[in-house]
Design an enzyme around this catalytic site. Sequence first.
Site, PDB file in Angstrom:
ATOM      1  N   GLU A  58      -5.875  -7.171  -1.055  1.00  0.00           N
ATOM      2  CA  GLU A  58      -6.672  -6.713  -0.043  1.00  0.00           C
ATOM      3  C   GLU A  58      -8.372  -6.606  -0.130  1.00  0.00           C
ATOM      4  O   GLU A  58      -8.371  -6.064  -1.244  1.00  0.00           O
ATOM      5  CB  GLU A  58      -5.846  -5.876   0.890  1.00  0.00           C
ATOM      6  N   GLU A  60       0.758  -1.705   0.098  1.00  0.00           N
ATOM      7  CA  GLU A  60      -0.153   0.235   0.299  1.00  0.00           C
ATOM      8  C   GLU A  60       0.667   0.762   0.041  1.00  0.00           C
ATOM      9  O   GLU A  60       0.757   1.755   0.746  1.00  0.00           O
ATOM     10  CB  GLU A  60      -0.589   0.016   1.386  1.00  0.00           C
TER      11      GLU A  60
END
Length: 344
Positions: free
Chosen positions: A277, A170
């Site tokens: 995710e 991320e």
Amino acid sequence: MKKILFSIGILITFAFSCSTTNTIVEKTKENAFAKGADVGWLPQMEATGYQFYDADGTKKDCLQLLKDRGINTIRLRVWVNPSDDKASGHCSKDETVVMAVRAQKMGMRVMIDFHYSDSWADPGKQNKPLEWRNHTFSELLNDVYFHTDDVLNALKKAGVTPEWVQVGNEIPGGMLWPEGSTDNFNQLAQLLNKGYDAVKAVDKNIKVIVHLDEGNNSKKFRWFFDNAKANNVKYDVIGLSYYPFWIKTDYKENIADLANNLNDMSARYDKEVMVVEVGGVDTLEQNTHDMLATVIKAVKAVPNNKGLGVIYWEPEGAKSWSHYELSAWKSDGKPSMALDAFKE
């Protein structure tokens, strides 16, 4: 008459053959889609005595429970020098190798997620490992290369070659702050490329993923990957997170934005895409199931089979153990029906 019967027989055989071939092709294509679970907490859960149960109350191995629900891929995070803290530690090279071997023996595919930190790296924090804290930028480039190489070669020596590797976790703001911040995208590009080169040196067939959060946010993704293109970042797959909970919405409000962004990323940069995710509220089982099913559908709908898969983040990480409310596990140690979306 014999000629007619013979011709009919050939046509029937041909039709059956085509039907069988199409079935095999469709089955192969279906199996190629990654239905995954990130299970970084599992070793700690087991070490602290947590027990996993099937719907009928039978005690069972967690990975088997996941496999029974259609999961075919395991994602594992790696930290450089982690602590022993239950929630924010573990996930060392050695622990990752053990888990990867175990997953592979279960017939699972493996993804490795390099955080390049000693603990959590995400949009709000990208802290350098303590050991690298005072290193120059040139040294950081070497750190990324050799850490990536070290972990992947340890896996290879144990008989596991991951199918995918994430270089960073991320990273809309970059990684290894401040040197690898997006404020200096050229330096971030060099760090990402060092990770890419290390992966390909171990096995050129491993697909390298660059991963951002808020998969429904087209503006964020276009900004980042336009800059990545301008700075010659090397990668194979665009990875997305999608958590309606964290942006305080229901999935119905922005699932179309996720689908549009998946298609846009694939077409705009000619890359494969993957939701690496995803998660929903554990107590809202039906809503989480429906969200997951819709996300899977959106990824599968990306043209030219460029939607590779969907991975649930820590479905086994029951709130009673982790205090995390987006697992897909119930308080009685049994999987939530939300995971049945992977079977459909």
